[in-house]
Design a protein around this motif. Structure first.
Motif, PDB file in Angstrom:
ATOM      1  N   ASP A   2       0.817  -1.211   0.000  1.00 19.69           N
ATOM      2  CA  ASP A   2       0.000   0.000   0.000  1.00 19.69           C
ATOM      3  C   ASP A   2       0.853   1.264   0.000  1.00 19.69           C
ATOM      4  O   ASP A   2       0.459   2.288  -0.564  1.00 19.69           O
ATOM      5  CB  ASP A   2      -0.929   0.018   1.215  1.00 19.69           C
ATOM      6  N   SER A   3       2.020   1.185   0.614  1.00 16.16           N
ATOM      7  CA  SER A   3       2.900   2.356   0.665  1.00 16.16           C
ATOM      8  C   SER A   3       3.719   2.527  -0.605  1.00 16.16           C
ATOM      9  O   SER A   3       4.376   3.554  -0.786  1.00 16.16           O
ATOM     10  CB  SER A   3       3.846   2.246   1.867  1.00 16.16           C
ATOM     11  N   ARG A   4       3.663   1.511  -1.481  1.00 20.02           N
ATOM     12  CA  ARG A   4       4.498   1.547  -2.692  1.00 20.02           C
ATOM     13  C   ARG A   4       3.671   1.321  -3.955  1.00 20.02           C
ATOM     14  O   ARG A   4       4.180   0.785  -4.937  1.00 20.02           O
ATOM     15  CB  ARG A   4       5.578   0.454  -2.595  1.00 20.02           C
ATOM     16  N   ILE A   5       2.414   1.736  -3.954  1.00 23.62           N
ATOM     17  CA  ILE A   5       1.543   1.463  -5.097  1.00 23.62           C
ATOM     18  C   ILE A   5       2.113   2.065  -6.375  1.00 23.62           C
ATOM     19  O   ILE A   5       2.182   1.400  -7.413  1.00 23.62           O
ATOM     20  CB  ILE A   5       0.118   1.996  -4.839  1.00 23.62           C
ATOM     21  N   SER A   6       2.531   3.299  -6.337  1.00 22.68           N
ATOM     22  CA  SER A   6       2.990   3.969  -7.561  1.00 22.68           C
ATOM     23  C   SER A   6       4.394   3.552  -7.972  1.00 22.68           C
ATOM     24  O   SER A   6       4.668   3.378  -9.161  1.00 22.68           O
ATOM     25  CB  SER A   6       2.944   5.486  -7.373  1.00 22.68           C
ATOM     26  N   VAL A   7       5.282   3.380  -7.001  1.00 20.96           N
ATOM     27  CA  VAL A   7       6.674   3.063  -7.352  1.00 20.96           C
ATOM     28  C   VAL A   7       6.917   1.570  -7.439  1.00 20.96           C
ATOM     29  O   VAL A   7       7.843   1.118  -8.116  1.00 20.96           O
ATOM     30  CB  VAL A   7       7.654   3.704  -6.338  1.00 20.96           C
ATOM     31  N   GLY A   8       6.090   0.770  -6.761  1.00 17.77           N
ATOM     32  CA  GLY A   8       6.232  -0.672  -6.818  1.00 17.77           C
ATOM     33  C   GLY A   8       7.475  -1.163  -6.093  1.00 17.77           C
ATOM     34  O   GLY A   8       8.252  -0.386  -5.534  1.00 17.77           O
ATOM     35  N   MET A   9       7.644  -2.468  -6.108  1.00 20.03           N
ATOM     36  CA  MET A   9       8.829  -3.083  -5.526  1.00 20.03           C
ATOM     37  C   MET A   9       8.916  -4.513  -6.021  1.00 20.03           C
ATOM     38  O   MET A   9       7.922  -5.089  -6.472  1.00 20.03           O
ATOM     39  CB  MET A   9       8.776  -3.042  -3.995  1.00 20.03           C
ATOM     40  N   SER A  10      10.086  -5.088  -5.919  1.00 19.49           N
ATOM     41  CA  SER A  10      10.256  -6.478  -6.342  1.00 19.49           C
ATOM     42  C   SER A  10       9.929  -7.400  -5.179  1.00 19.49           C
ATOM     43  O   SER A  10       9.944  -7.002  -4.003  1.00 19.49           O
ATOM     44  CB  SER A  10      11.687  -6.718  -6.809  1.00 19.49           C
ATOM     45  N   LEU A  11       9.643  -8.644  -5.502  1.00 19.39           N
ATOM     46  CA  LEU A  11       9.396  -9.634  -4.469  1.00 19.39           C
ATOM     47  C   LEU A  11      10.640  -9.832  -3.612  1.00 19.39           C
ATOM     48  O   LEU A  11      10.553 -10.020  -2.392  1.00 19.39           O
ATOM     49  CB  LEU A  11       8.967 -10.955  -5.109  1.00 19.39           C
ATOM     50  N   ARG A  12      11.790  -9.770  -4.236  1.00 23.24           N
ATOM     51  CA  ARG A  12      13.044  -9.930  -3.491  1.00 23.24           C
ATOM     52  C   ARG A  12      13.216  -8.801  -2.469  1.00 23.24           C
ATOM     53  O   ARG A  12      13.644  -9.036  -1.337  1.00 23.24           O
ATOM     54  CB  ARG A  12      14.220  -9.955  -4.463  1.00 23.24           C
ATOM     55  N   GLU A  13      12.866  -7.569  -2.863  1.00 26.48           N
ATOM     56  CA  GLU A  13      12.938  -6.446  -1.924  1.00 26.48           C
ATOM     57  C   GLU A  13      11.998  -6.659  -0.747  1.00 26.48           C
ATOM     58  O   GLU A  13      12.366  -6.437   0.416  1.00 26.48           O
ATOM     59  CB  GLU A  13      12.577  -5.147  -2.633  1.00 26.48           C
ATOM     60  N   ALA A  14      10.756  -7.060  -1.039  1.00 22.82           N
ATOM     61  CA  ALA A  14       9.779  -7.282   0.026  1.00 22.82           C
ATOM     62  C   ALA A  14      10.261  -8.365   0.980  1.00 22.82           C
ATOM     63  O   ALA A  14      10.134  -8.232   2.206  1.00 22.82           O
ATOM     64  CB  ALA A  14       8.431  -7.657  -0.575  1.00 22.82           C
ATOM     65  N   ALA A  15      10.812  -9.437   0.425  1.00 24.35           N
ATOM     66  CA  ALA A  15      11.298 -10.530   1.265  1.00 24.35           C
ATOM     67  C   ALA A  15      12.440 -10.070   2.161  1.00 24.35           C
ATOM     68  O   ALA A  15      12.530 -10.465   3.327  1.00 24.35           O
ATOM     69  CB  ALA A  15      11.748 -11.690   0.382  1.00 24.35           C
ATOM     70  N   ALA A  16      13.310  -9.202   1.638  1.00 22.72           N
ATOM     71  CA  ALA A  16      14.425  -8.699   2.433  1.00 22.72           C
ATOM     72  C   ALA A  16      13.928  -7.779   3.552  1.00 22.72           C
ATOM     73  O   ALA A  16      14.387  -7.865   4.690  1.00 22.72           O
ATOM     74  CB  ALA A  16      15.413  -7.958   1.531  1.00 22.72           C
ATOM     75  N   VAL A  17      12.981  -6.910   3.235  1.00 24.56           N
ATOM     76  CA  VAL A  17      12.445  -5.981   4.232  1.00 24.56           C
ATOM     77  C   VAL A  17      11.740  -6.740   5.351  1.00 24.56           C
ATOM     78  O   VAL A  17      11.867  -6.406   6.540  1.00 24.56           O
ATOM     79  CB  VAL A  17      11.472  -4.978   3.575  1.00 24.56           C
ATOM     80  N   LEU A  18      10.987  -7.778   4.989  1.00 25.31           N
ATOM     81  CA  LEU A  18      10.182  -8.508   5.961  1.00 25.31           C
ATOM     82  C   LEU A  18      10.891  -9.733   6.528  1.00 25.31           C
ATOM     83  O   LEU A  18      10.311 -10.458   7.343  1.00 25.31           O
ATOM     84  CB  LEU A  18       8.853  -8.926   5.311  1.00 25.31           C
TER      85      LEU A  18
END
Length: 271
Positions: free
Chosen positions: A177-193
């Protein structure tokens, strides 16, 4: 100089999805690969015909249907057409960040996997790789394929508890929800979480009823609707909400709403 054989068609490209070194689509009516090796895992499905191949000096066969072929890196193999009609194949060349090399022995023992779900997921991944802007979807599909391949190679990880899974799903939704416009990769999300990518997808899907890439696309379409009704032009809206380009917005908008962005905007004018 010898050229391409009659009836042969080939397309190949390198996508932006981490872990996929090359995508290769081909139709061969008369072809025989000499013995060779790759430094990648070769994940292949057939859309028509049959192939005969040797892997580590043992011969195998494969026919179009529910099967998937997984050839490991560093192991000698060949391949050839079986009938005059040849075969049509789609191949993903995966590096060892997707599957580690210590699984090579298991793959040599059983390279042809009769798995309709895996075959369908590989087909879905090829489809998403053919659309610019769908990298997040492709990355998600690759993670599920990787997990399925690990199941075949007997290296499943334990499943965490449902409570932690729900919390992880909620955190991923907040992140998307915080990255709707800029998006992110699955790898980034996995690293953050601090979670494995395929586990993230499963937690999210179990909690919210759809995979994260579909959730993000839906949020972008909703935001696009509001901007279109505010009088913004489709080309600008596509970029503003995070789609790759206007064609990317158009495809998903029609899929969600059954009409094009331009026609949707014109309905505002009539109202």
């Amino acid at each position: 100089m010898a050229g391409e054989r009659p009836g042969t068609t080939i397309s190949a490209w390198r996508p932006t999805v981490p872990g996929i070194a090359e995508v290769f689509h081909a139709h061969f009516t008369e072809h025989a690969y000499p013995a060779h090796t790759h430094d990648t895992w070769d994940l292949m499905i057939l859309d028509g015909g049959s192939v005969d191949f040797a892997l580590d000096r043992h011969r195998h066969g494969m026919t179009a249907g529910s099967t998937v072929l997984l050839l490991p890196p560093g192991v000698t193999h060949d391949g050839r057409t079986v009938t005059p009609a040849g075969f049509r194949k789609r191949v993903l060349y995966l590096d060892t960040t997707v599957l580690p090399e210590h699984l090579v022995g298991s793959a040599v023992d059983g390279p042809v996997l009769d798995d309709e779900l895996l075959r369908h997921r590989v087909h879905q991944l090829h489809t998403s790789l053919g659309h610019p802007g769908d990298a997040f979807e492709a990355e998600s599909r690759l993670a599920l394929i990787r997990e399925r391949l690990h199941e075949h190679l007997d290296t499943l990880a334990p499943v965490p508890s449902a409570g932690r899974s729900d919390r992880l799903a909620g955190r991923l939704r907040e992140l998307l929800d915080s990255r709707i416009s800029v998006g992110m990769s699955l790898r980034e999300a996995a690293a953050v979480l601090d979670a494995h990518p395929s586990h993230l997808i499963r937690c999210f899907t179990r909690r919210y009823g759809l995979p994260p890439h579909a959730y993000l696309t839906g949020r972008r379409v909703d935001r696009a609707r509001r901007l279109l009704l505010a009088g913004e032009r489709p080309a600008g809206v596509a970029v503003a909400v995070g789609f790759h380009d206007q064609a990317h917005l158009h495809r998903h908008f029609v899929r969600h709403l059954g009409t094009t962005p331009a026609r949707y905007a014109r309905r505002r004018d009539r109202s």
